[in-house]
Design an enzyme around this catalytic site. Sequence first.
Site, short mmCIF file in Angstrom:
data_model
loop_
_atom_site.label_atom_id
_atom_site.label_comp_id
_atom_site.label_asym_id
_atom_site.label_seq_id
_atom_site.Cartn_x
_atom_site.Cartn_y
_atom_site.Cartn_z
N HIS A 463 49.35 4.56 52.72
CA HIS A 463 48.54 3.29 52.39
C HIS A 463 49.12 1.87 52.26
CE1 HIS A 463 46.24 6.23 49.48
NE2 HIS A 463 46.00 6.39 50.57
C1 FAD Z 1 47.14 10.34 57.58
C2 FAD Z 1 46.17 9.30 56.74
C3 FAD Z 1 45.81 9.86 55.75
C4 FAD Z 1 44.88 8.72 54.87
N1 FAD Z 1 43.96 9.24 54.02
C5 FAD Z 1 43.11 8.30 53.57
C6 FAD Z 1 42.10 8.77 52.40
O1 FAD Z 1 42.06 10.11 52.32
N2 FAD Z 1 41.28 7.92 51.98
C7 FAD Z 1 41.70 6.45 52.15
O2 FAD Z 1 41.01 5.70 51.58
N3 FAD Z 1 42.56 6.31 52.90
C8 FAD Z 1 43.33 7.00 53.57
N4 FAD Z 1 44.22 6.45 54.56
C9 FAD Z 1 44.26 5.19 54.80
C10 FAD Z 1 43.42 4.48 55.55
O3 FAD Z 1 43.04 5.23 56.34
C11 FAD Z 1 43.87 2.90 55.72
O4 FAD Z 1 43.98 2.23 54.69
C12 FAD Z 1 42.80 2.29 56.67
O5 FAD Z 1 42.48 3.01 57.85
C13 FAD Z 1 43.43 0.84 57.19
O6 FAD Z 1 42.33 0.14 57.75
P1 FAD Z 1 42.66 -1.01 58.79
O7 FAD Z 1 41.56 -1.29 59.51
O8 FAD Z 1 43.46 -2.00 58.11
O9 FAD Z 1 43.86 -0.33 59.93
P2 FAD Z 1 43.55 0.90 61.04
O10 FAD Z 1 42.41 1.64 60.67
O11 FAD Z 1 45.04 1.36 61.16
O12 FAD Z 1 43.13 0.20 62.19
C14 FAD Z 1 43.96 -0.76 62.97
C15 FAD Z 1 43.58 -0.60 64.53
O13 FAD Z 1 44.15 -1.52 65.14
C16 FAD Z 1 44.71 -0.90 66.55
N5 FAD Z 1 45.82 -1.72 67.04
C17 FAD Z 1 46.86 -2.08 66.40
N6 FAD Z 1 47.66 -2.73 67.06
C18 FAD Z 1 47.03 -3.02 68.16
C19 FAD Z 1 47.40 -3.73 69.42
N7 FAD Z 1 48.40 -4.42 69.68
N8 FAD Z 1 46.64 -3.70 70.39
C20 FAD Z 1 45.15 -3.41 70.14
N9 FAD Z 1 44.93 -2.42 69.19
C21 FAD Z 1 45.89 -2.33 68.26
C22 FAD Z 1 44.99 0.36 66.06
O14 FAD Z 1 45.10 1.38 66.99
C23 FAD Z 1 43.96 0.99 64.97
O15 FAD Z 1 42.97 1.36 65.66
C24 FAD Z 1 45.13 7.73 55.22
C25 FAD Z 1 45.73 6.93 56.53
C26 FAD Z 1 46.27 7.99 57.23
C27 FAD Z 1 47.21 7.38 58.44
#
Ligand code: FAD
Length: 525
Positions: A463
């Site tokens: 997280h």
């Molecule tokens: C194994 C695991 C289990 C989890 N379990 C849960 C759960 O059960 N319930 C829950 O609520 N949360 C869970 N989480 C946490 C939750 O998934 C994250 O908090 C959430 O996905 C964050 O969203 P975000 O949009 O901030 O980032 P992300 O979803 O990580 O999105 C960022 C995106 O940007 C892309 N990116 C990054 N850098 C670049 C770049 N330079 N160029 C182009 N693209 C780029 C990445 O590839 C990614 O697709 C879990 C996470 C993981 C990894």
Amino acid sequence: MKDHKKTFDYIIIGGGSAGCVVANRLSQNPTNSVCLIEAGPRDSHPLLRIPLALFLTIRSNRLNWKFWTEPQKYCGNRKHYWPRGLTLGGGSSINAMCYVRGNPEDYNRWEAEGCKGWSYQDVLPYFKKMENGPINVTTARYLNPLMHAFIHAGKEMHYPVLENYNGKSQYGVGYSYVTQKNGRRLSNADAYLHPIEHRKNLTVLVKAYVTKILFADKKAIGIQYKHHNQTKEIFANKEIILTAGAIGTPHILLLSGVGPKSEIEKHGILLVHELPGVGENLQDHLDIHITCLDKTRTAISFRMSYLWRFLKGCYDYFLLKKGEFTSNYVQAIGFIKSNPNLSTPDLQWHFAPSMHTNSALNLKPIFKHYGYTLMLCYLHPKSRGKITLKNADPLIKPCIDANYLREESDLDAMVMGFKKSRELLAQQSFTPYFLKEHQPGSHVETDAEIKDYIRHFSETIYHPVGTCKMGNDHMSVVDPATLKMHGLENIRIMDASIMPTITSGNTNAPTTMIAEKGADLILKY
Ligand SMILES: Cc1cc2nc3c(=O)[nH]c(=O)nc-3n(C[C@H](O)[C@H](O)[C@H](O)COP(=O)(O)OP(=O)(O)OC[C@H]3O[C@@H](n4cnc5c(N)ncnc54)[C@H](O)[C@@H]3O)c2cc1C
């Protein structure tokens, strides 16, 4: 280079949990041209749909960034493994699907700390919009019987059994709510992106790694990215929206010359705008496991004797869309307090019907035994870490220093939680299953021994947040009223990195809410 020059109204960097939401909402207006750009491949791999396959995607080389932290000084100098989704849907494509809004007080605290417009009252309509719209929040189609033992054990300890921990009170134990449809994972790409991908005003670029944001003075005008070994540029008429997550977002900003002056100049990058908070304020939930051997073989194991259940699992899943493979693995959750005087829970349990350690990098226990794992994390850590650059090469992963357990009070709360976890596992409801504690084992008993175990065996529960926090103090990166970056034009952030303080629970639902509210702010202001 000119050949590739293309212009959109909005460029969204990162097609993860938040990026898919923003792409949907902005492209709803056919006059907006929108480009969503994602470093990973499309999310077409069949394993991404099978809930129980998270065991495999958590280790995947293709669909996962597979970050490692710097050696953690207060955790026995260990490097911690940090999986992050590298595909459309981002984290929501590989996560455990638990749907947790967080505690209402989390958001009231955000507001009290200067984020006007982010109280629970303010954000609740966005949670409801998600839950009653694209996101399907549901209970499990299949429950391993061990989950009932967990709930009953909680009852034996006089914890309330919650129908819905996203409702009035979070305190107690309950079965997990999950983001699934018809027994399959429903990632944010499934919920928000795929149904509208045909829109003519939306372009989705995959395997496109953003290396830099281009500025004209303080105005963001475009981005540079790598695609099939070629460097390309695209430009934004209106805005650039960063949704690259708590690691990717500060990494891209630092590479682009936005962040702490010393950090940027140290690597020979031209300073575009000084914002000392970029990469700072990193928070995560640290987790400690207790594993127990199950004498009844109710748990999941990869031993030969599990084969028939595996085959039945395949049959049930592929033909009937039900059964063990629909399981999100952590099927029961608890929110408890390290101190009864606290007004809200500060500890979370996740309970799983198998034995695993180190984010399933070590599968030995599950190949050898039937067992179950109780995971305990501290929800309100005081320790703060940071994301910095290793060097100016955009293809080199950044330094992640979570600074876990820097604050002794974080460890004290985890010791309390560890003791409560053992108490739970010792309740009568577990007697039919319990053979013995496998890890850490009975030799870990005193507070000093428990602390030592936590320092040497704790791991992330995935997280990370807070590395570009919203607020109005000098360490804030975005303005709470608009999510625009302080001191820059035409650029906003709307992902997990803007959380000023981590929420009390899993972070996908709060991140999705941020993106819903953020997109609304763009459409309004
Ligand atoms: C194994 C695991 C289990 C989890 N379990 C849960 C759960 O059960 N319930 C829950 O609520 N949360 C869970 N989480 C946490 C939750 O998934 C994250 O908090 C959430 O996905 C964050 O969203 P975000 O949009 O901030 O980032 P992300 O979803 O990580 O999105 C960022 C995106 O940007 C892309 N990116 C990054 N850098 C670049 C770049 N330079 N160029 C182009 N693209 C780029 C990445 O590839 C990614 O697709 C879990 C996470 C993981 C990894």
